[in-house]
Design a protein around this motif. Sequence first.
Motif, short mmCIF file in Angstrom:
data_model
loop_
_atom_site.label_atom_id
_atom_site.label_comp_id
_atom_site.label_asym_id
_atom_site.label_seq_id
_atom_site.Cartn_x
_atom_site.Cartn_y
_atom_site.Cartn_z
N LEU A 49 52.96 -14.67 -46.20
CA LEU A 49 54.01 -15.71 -46.15
C LEU A 49 53.78 -16.63 -44.96
O LEU A 49 53.76 -17.85 -45.09
CB LEU A 49 55.40 -15.08 -46.08
CG LEU A 49 56.60 -16.04 -45.97
CD1 LEU A 49 57.84 -15.44 -46.63
CD2 LEU A 49 56.95 -16.47 -44.55
N ARG A 50 53.54 -16.01 -43.77
CA ARG A 50 53.34 -16.82 -42.56
C ARG A 50 52.14 -17.74 -42.70
O ARG A 50 52.20 -18.90 -42.33
CB ARG A 50 53.14 -15.91 -41.35
CG ARG A 50 54.42 -15.66 -40.62
CD ARG A 50 54.20 -14.97 -39.28
NE ARG A 50 55.18 -13.91 -39.19
CZ ARG A 50 54.94 -12.64 -39.40
NH1 ARG A 50 53.72 -12.24 -39.67
NH2 ARG A 50 55.91 -11.77 -39.35
N TRP A 51 51.05 -17.21 -43.25
CA TRP A 51 49.84 -18.00 -43.40
C TRP A 51 50.12 -19.21 -44.30
O TRP A 51 49.74 -20.34 -43.99
CB TRP A 51 48.69 -17.15 -43.98
CG TRP A 51 47.36 -17.83 -43.78
CD1 TRP A 51 46.49 -17.65 -42.75
CD2 TRP A 51 46.81 -18.86 -44.62
NE1 TRP A 51 45.43 -18.50 -42.89
CE2 TRP A 51 45.58 -19.24 -44.02
CE3 TRP A 51 47.21 -19.47 -45.80
CZ2 TRP A 51 44.77 -20.22 -44.59
CZ3 TRP A 51 46.39 -20.47 -46.36
CH2 TRP A 51 45.19 -20.82 -45.74
N THR A 52 50.81 -18.95 -45.41
CA THR A 52 51.12 -20.02 -46.37
C THR A 52 52.01 -21.08 -45.73
O THR A 52 51.75 -22.29 -45.87
CB THR A 52 51.82 -19.42 -47.62
OG1 THR A 52 51.02 -18.34 -48.12
CG2 THR A 52 52.01 -20.47 -48.71
N MET A 53 53.04 -20.66 -45.01
CA MET A 53 53.96 -21.62 -44.37
C MET A 53 53.24 -22.46 -43.32
O MET A 53 53.46 -23.67 -43.22
CB MET A 53 55.15 -20.89 -43.75
CG MET A 53 56.14 -20.33 -44.76
SD MET A 53 56.82 -21.57 -45.91
CE MET A 53 57.96 -22.43 -44.84
N ASN A 54 52.37 -21.84 -42.52
CA ASN A 54 51.61 -22.59 -41.51
C ASN A 54 50.73 -23.64 -42.17
O ASN A 54 50.61 -24.76 -41.68
CB ASN A 54 50.72 -21.65 -40.69
CG ASN A 54 51.52 -20.90 -39.66
OD1 ASN A 54 52.62 -21.31 -39.31
ND2 ASN A 54 50.99 -19.77 -39.20
N GLU A 55 50.10 -23.27 -43.27
CA GLU A 55 49.20 -24.19 -43.94
C GLU A 55 49.98 -25.37 -44.54
O GLU A 55 49.57 -26.52 -44.40
CB GLU A 55 48.43 -23.43 -45.04
CG GLU A 55 47.30 -24.19 -45.69
CD GLU A 55 46.17 -24.54 -44.71
OE1 GLU A 55 46.00 -23.84 -43.69
OE2 GLU A 55 45.44 -25.52 -44.99
#
Length: 281
Positions: free
Chosen positions: A196-202
């Motif tokens: 989730l964090r990776w997706t939101m950062n991207e």
Amino acid sequence: MKPTRFVIFTDMDGTLLDHDSYSHADADPLLQQLQRVDIPVIPNTSKTFAEVVELRQELHLTTPFIVENGAAIHFPKDFLPHKPTGSLWQDNHWVKQLTTRKQYWLTILEQMKASYAGQFTHFSAMTIDDICDSTGLSPAQAELAAKRSFGEPVLWLGSEQQKQRFVDQLHSKGAKTLQGGRFLHVGGDCDKGTALRWTMNEIASQRPEFTWQSIALGDGHNDVAMLQAADVAVRIRSRHHAPPDVPDHPLVITSSEIGPTGWAETLNEFLKPVLEDTQYG
Ligand SMILES: [Mg+2]
């Protein structure tokens, strides 16, 4: 001030799909509404790529999706303005891999067979009939479930004592293990929260014109990392177990209804101002 945009991350079984009937009928009207206002609904599940592809079709979703408990994120080509960082083009999607592929664990299991002869078997060594017998899945479902890319379900056949030694040995080789109903899941270090964090950062780095807020919905223990990582944590009630604990989170909502009914209930309520705002989307 930048306008706010929401992204929804959702577990599948027991959350968007009814635990027993797999129905999503109660969530369908809201799913259509979210699509109209351009709020992406991103499945974040333990299911495989092959399983999610079928479900997306059934749910009419065209959004990104996260498979095998945070192991990889699949982005449709035009979801973001640019190719997601470090992703590869595969199966018609940009795929960002967050953990080691299955082959690595298969090699290790193969090496361990000498010391644990006859004491375990695993999905790749089982026939579809064997998988059906030990999971209760239909042959078609077993076929899709067997197409795992990252982790490997192991069926332990030996003693508990030997199992502990086996698990310790796997850990010393860098594996993470998770005991499910009958299977011991062996894989790399990943979870739904990191994905989730990776997706939101991207999303935020590619579309900096908005302030991005994540909403996560889940009913089970393997959803805790995802709920912790989200700005808004929604616990979906189950008729089979208590909602997961999400300690020290500033915004936790618990549905009063069960499964997809609770999914629609909580999101309708929380997103009411957004869904009524003609400027959003
Ligand atoms: Mg679930």
